[in-house]
Scaffold this motif. Structure first.
Motif, short mmCIF file in Angstrom:
data_model
loop_
_atom_site.label_atom_id
_atom_site.label_comp_id
_atom_site.label_asym_id
_atom_site.label_seq_id
_atom_site.Cartn_x
_atom_site.Cartn_y
_atom_site.Cartn_z
N GLY A 64 0.81 -1.21 0.00
CA GLY A 64 0.00 0.00 0.00
C GLY A 64 0.84 1.25 0.00
O GLY A 64 2.00 1.25 0.42
N VAL A 65 0.26 2.33 -0.48
CA VAL A 65 0.97 3.60 -0.59
C VAL A 65 1.44 4.09 0.77
O VAL A 65 2.56 4.57 0.92
N LEU A 66 0.60 3.95 1.78
CA LEU A 66 1.00 4.42 3.12
C LEU A 66 2.22 3.67 3.63
O LEU A 66 3.12 4.26 4.22
N ALA A 67 2.27 2.37 3.37
CA ALA A 67 3.43 1.57 3.79
C ALA A 67 4.68 2.00 3.02
O ALA A 67 5.77 2.07 3.58
N LEU A 117 4.62 24.56 -1.14
CA LEU A 117 4.47 23.17 -1.59
C LEU A 117 3.14 22.56 -1.14
O LEU A 117 2.52 21.80 -1.88
N LYS A 118 2.70 22.91 0.06
CA LYS A 118 1.41 22.41 0.55
C LYS A 118 0.27 22.92 -0.33
O LYS A 118 -0.61 22.15 -0.73
N ALA A 119 0.29 24.21 -0.65
CA ALA A 119 -0.76 24.77 -1.51
C ALA A 119 -0.72 24.12 -2.89
O ALA A 119 -1.76 23.82 -3.49
N SER A 120 0.48 23.90 -3.41
CA SER A 120 0.61 23.27 -4.72
C SER A 120 0.11 21.82 -4.69
O SER A 120 -0.57 21.37 -5.61
N PHE A 121 0.45 21.10 -3.63
CA PHE A 121 -0.02 19.71 -3.48
C PHE A 121 -1.55 19.68 -3.49
O PHE A 121 -2.16 18.83 -4.16
N GLN A 122 -2.16 20.60 -2.76
CA GLN A 122 -3.63 20.64 -2.71
C GLN A 122 -4.24 20.95 -4.07
O GLN A 122 -5.32 20.47 -4.39
N LYS A 128 -7.37 14.95 -2.88
CA LYS A 128 -6.37 14.39 -1.99
C LYS A 128 -5.67 13.24 -2.70
O LYS A 128 -6.06 12.81 -3.77
N LEU A 129 -4.61 12.76 -2.13
CA LEU A 129 -3.84 11.69 -2.75
C LEU A 129 -4.69 10.43 -2.91
O LEU A 129 -4.61 9.73 -3.92
N GLU A 130 -5.56 10.18 -1.94
CA GLU A 130 -6.40 8.98 -2.01
C GLU A 130 -7.32 9.01 -3.23
O GLU A 130 -7.46 8.02 -3.94
N PHE A 132 -6.81 10.66 -6.04
CA PHE A 132 -5.95 10.51 -7.21
C PHE A 132 -5.59 9.05 -7.43
O PHE A 132 -5.69 8.52 -8.54
N LEU A 133 -5.18 8.37 -6.35
CA LEU A 133 -4.80 6.96 -6.47
C LEU A 133 -6.00 6.10 -6.85
O LEU A 133 -5.88 5.18 -7.65
N LYS A 134 -7.16 6.41 -6.29
CA LYS A 134 -8.37 5.67 -6.62
C LYS A 134 -8.70 5.82 -8.11
O LYS A 134 -9.08 4.86 -8.76
N ALA A 135 -8.52 7.03 -8.65
CA ALA A 135 -8.76 7.27 -10.07
C ALA A 135 -7.81 6.44 -10.93
O ALA A 135 -8.15 6.04 -12.04
N LEU A 136 -6.62 6.15 -10.40
CA LEU A 136 -5.66 5.31 -11.12
C LEU A 136 -5.88 3.83 -10.85
O LEU A 136 -5.16 2.99 -11.39
N GLY A 137 -6.86 3.52 -10.01
CA GLY A 137 -7.12 2.12 -9.67
C GLY A 137 -6.19 1.59 -8.60
O GLY A 137 -6.02 0.39 -8.46
N LEU A 138 -5.59 2.49 -7.82
CA LEU A 138 -4.68 2.10 -6.75
C LEU A 138 -5.33 2.39 -5.40
O LEU A 138 -6.34 3.06 -5.32
N SER A 139 -4.71 1.90 -4.35
CA SER A 139 -5.24 2.09 -3.01
C SER A 139 -4.13 2.52 -2.06
O SER A 139 -2.97 2.18 -2.27
N LEU A 140 -4.51 3.24 -1.02
CA LEU A 140 -3.54 3.60 0.01
C LEU A 140 -3.13 2.38 0.83
O LEU A 140 -2.03 2.28 1.31
#
Length: 159
Positions: A64-67, A117-122, A128-130, A132-140
């Motif tokens: 997982g991404v978090l790991a 960087l925080k504003a750019s990330f947002q 959120k990253l979750e 984005f990953l879900k749209a790619l078919g990935l999971s945290l």
């Protein structure tokens, strides 16, 4: 109105979206990083590409991404160095690969760099990253985490 005109109108509406942050009385328009900016960072700085390649391998192995994020060594991040931070901030401020902008961004205090960087990330990942990953078919979570097995990140044992 043609499809192309509608598409162009929609692109114009979203392309200028930004977050305005104020630092020491100065307003900065901070944008999300485009695909071109991310590719630029990957190819100009092999360390970024290396970290992404390692993460991709681990994702393919079911981690997982978090790991993966948890396992990134601080020395890996330090290897990225100030040049990558300066380049990312220059992209976030729509200065692209301007050497002077990158130099100023590289020399900003860490607290200011973090705000930008925080504003750019947002802006880069509005869902959120979750999302984005879900749209790619990935999971945290890893496959094991999703099946109900929990891994203690400190000991590596399962509960």
């Amino acid at each position: 109105m043609s499809k192309a005109t509608k598409a162009l109108s929609a692109l114009r509406a979203i392309s200028g979206r930004h977050t305005t942050i104020t630092i020491d009385g100065e307003d900065f328009e901070v944008f999300g990083l485009s695909g071109a900016a991310i590719v630029d960072l990957m190819f100009r700085f092999p360390e970024v590409k290396s970290i992404i390649a390692t993460a991709k391998e681990q994702l393919a192995a079911g981690k997982g991404v978090l790991a993966i994020i948890d396992e990134i060594d601080s020395s890996d991040l330090l290897a990225l160095g100030e040049d990558v931070v300066g380049a990312a901030i220059a992209w976030a401020l729509h200065a692209g690969t301007d050497d002077e902008a990158e130099g100023f961004a590289r020399d900003l205090p860490a607290s200011v760099q973090i705000l930008i960087l925080k504003a750019s990330f947002q802006r880069t990942f509005p869902d959120k990253l979750e999302g984005f990953l879900k749209a790619l078919g990935l999971s945290l979570a890893s496959e094991a985490d999703e099946s109900g097995n929990q891994t203690d990140s400190n000991s590596g044992s399962q509960n």
